[in-house]
Design a protein around this motif. Sequence first.
Motif, PDB file in Angstrom:
ATOM      1  N   ARG A 197       0.835  -1.200   0.000  1.00 28.96           N
ATOM      2  CA  ARG A 197       0.000   0.000   0.000  1.00 28.96           C
ATOM      3  C   ARG A 197       0.867   1.246   0.000  1.00 28.96           C
ATOM      4  O   ARG A 197       1.998   1.224   0.489  1.00 28.96           O
ATOM      5  CB  ARG A 197      -0.959   0.020   1.186  1.00 28.96           C
ATOM      6  N   VAL A 209       2.381  -5.058   2.974  1.00 25.92           N
ATOM      7  CA  VAL A 209       1.274  -5.318   3.883  1.00 25.92           C
ATOM      8  C   VAL A 209       1.239  -6.798   4.273  1.00 25.92           C
ATOM      9  O   VAL A 209       1.226  -7.137   5.455  1.00 25.92           O
ATOM     10  CB  VAL A 209      -0.073  -4.929   3.244  1.00 25.92           C
ATOM     11  N   SER A 221       1.706  -3.674  11.516  1.00 25.71           N
ATOM     12  CA  SER A 221       0.621  -2.698  11.578  1.00 25.71           C
ATOM     13  C   SER A 221      -0.743  -3.291  11.234  1.00 25.71           C
ATOM     14  O   SER A 221      -1.778  -2.711  11.567  1.00 25.71           O
ATOM     15  CB  SER A 221       0.916  -1.524  10.642  1.00 25.71           C
ATOM     16  N   VAL A 222      -0.764  -4.441  10.561  1.00 29.34           N
ATOM     17  CA  VAL A 222      -2.043  -5.050  10.156  1.00 29.34           C
ATOM     18  C   VAL A 222      -2.268  -6.410  10.774  1.00 29.34           C
ATOM     19  O   VAL A 222      -3.356  -6.991  10.616  1.00 29.34           O
ATOM     20  CB  VAL A 222      -2.144  -5.154   8.618  1.00 29.34           C
ATOM     21  N   PHE A 254      -5.942  -7.967   9.357  1.00 33.16           N
ATOM     22  CA  PHE A 254      -6.006  -8.325   7.938  1.00 33.16           C
ATOM     23  C   PHE A 254      -5.702  -9.809   7.763  1.00 33.16           C
ATOM     24  O   PHE A 254      -4.885 -10.372   8.502  1.00 33.16           O
ATOM     25  CB  PHE A 254      -5.000  -7.527   7.118  1.00 33.16           C
ATOM     26  N   MET A 303      -9.876  -7.184   5.134  1.00 31.10           N
ATOM     27  CA  MET A 303      -9.428  -6.129   6.037  1.00 31.10           C
ATOM     28  C   MET A 303     -10.541  -5.819   7.028  1.00 31.10           C
ATOM     29  O   MET A 303     -11.622  -5.368   6.624  1.00 31.10           O
ATOM     30  CB  MET A 303      -9.053  -4.878   5.242  1.00 31.10           C
ATOM     31  N   LEU A 360     -10.827  -1.608  10.328  1.00 28.34           N
ATOM     32  CA  LEU A 360     -10.055  -0.619   9.578  1.00 28.34           C
ATOM     33  C   LEU A 360      -9.903   0.685  10.344  1.00 28.34           C
ATOM     34  O   LEU A 360     -10.803   1.107  11.087  1.00 28.34           O
ATOM     35  CB  LEU A 360     -10.700  -0.368   8.222  1.00 28.34           C
ATOM     36  N   LYS A 361      -8.740   1.310  10.154  1.00 22.95           N
ATOM     37  CA  LYS A 361      -8.394   2.567  10.815  1.00 22.95           C
ATOM     38  C   LYS A 361      -8.125   3.635   9.752  1.00 22.95           C
ATOM     39  O   LYS A 361      -7.743   3.300   8.629  1.00 22.95           O
ATOM     40  CB  LYS A 361      -7.147   2.385  11.669  1.00 22.95           C
ATOM     41  N   ASP A 418      -5.099   3.295   7.653  1.00 23.96           N
ATOM     42  CA  ASP A 418      -5.051   2.279   6.605  1.00 23.96           C
ATOM     43  C   ASP A 418      -5.366   2.874   5.226  1.00 23.96           C
ATOM     44  O   ASP A 418      -5.264   2.178   4.211  1.00 23.96           O
ATOM     45  CB  ASP A 418      -6.053   1.154   6.891  1.00 23.96           C
ATOM     46  N   TYR A 428      -3.930   0.449  -2.585  1.00 24.01           N
ATOM     47  CA  TYR A 428      -3.455  -0.911  -2.344  1.00 24.01           C
ATOM     48  C   TYR A 428      -3.121  -1.579  -3.678  1.00 24.01           C
ATOM     49  O   TYR A 428      -3.933  -1.575  -4.605  1.00 24.01           O
ATOM     50  CB  TYR A 428      -4.513  -1.716  -1.592  1.00 24.01           C
TER      51      TYR A 428
END
Length: 121
Positions: free
Chosen positions: A38, A48, A62-63, A67, A82, A85-86, A89, A93
């Motif tokens: 991403r 990712v 971070s994921v 994810f 996913m 989600l934040k 993010d 992608y």
Amino acid sequence: QVQLVESGGGLVQAGGSLRLSCAASGRIARINTMGWYRQAPGSQRDWVATINSGGITNYANSVKGRFTISRDNAKNTVYLQMNSLKPEDTAVYYCNAILSYQLGGPEYSYWGQGTQVTVSS
């Protein structure tokens, strides 16, 4: 010769979910690793998650836990589910595939065109 076509991006509220898909087509004998990267505005492209031909997965910290990467070898397709989600993010992608045109031949890296994911707070 080879195309990677992504779908599934969009706008979602924080805490929501999206599922990305990436289908590879063309002159393909074998796909080794498939993955998702991403790129946020003004930032470099970051890794990712990846999944190899045996189904072994790896995730960026971070994921991790939010994810899930999976693949359907019969369809030459990789998915990215996913969840939770934040806003951070939010990015374009890209899917990536390491593949060969013939069994035992050299491998090449291909990229999709990218799909936008926007997470609102």
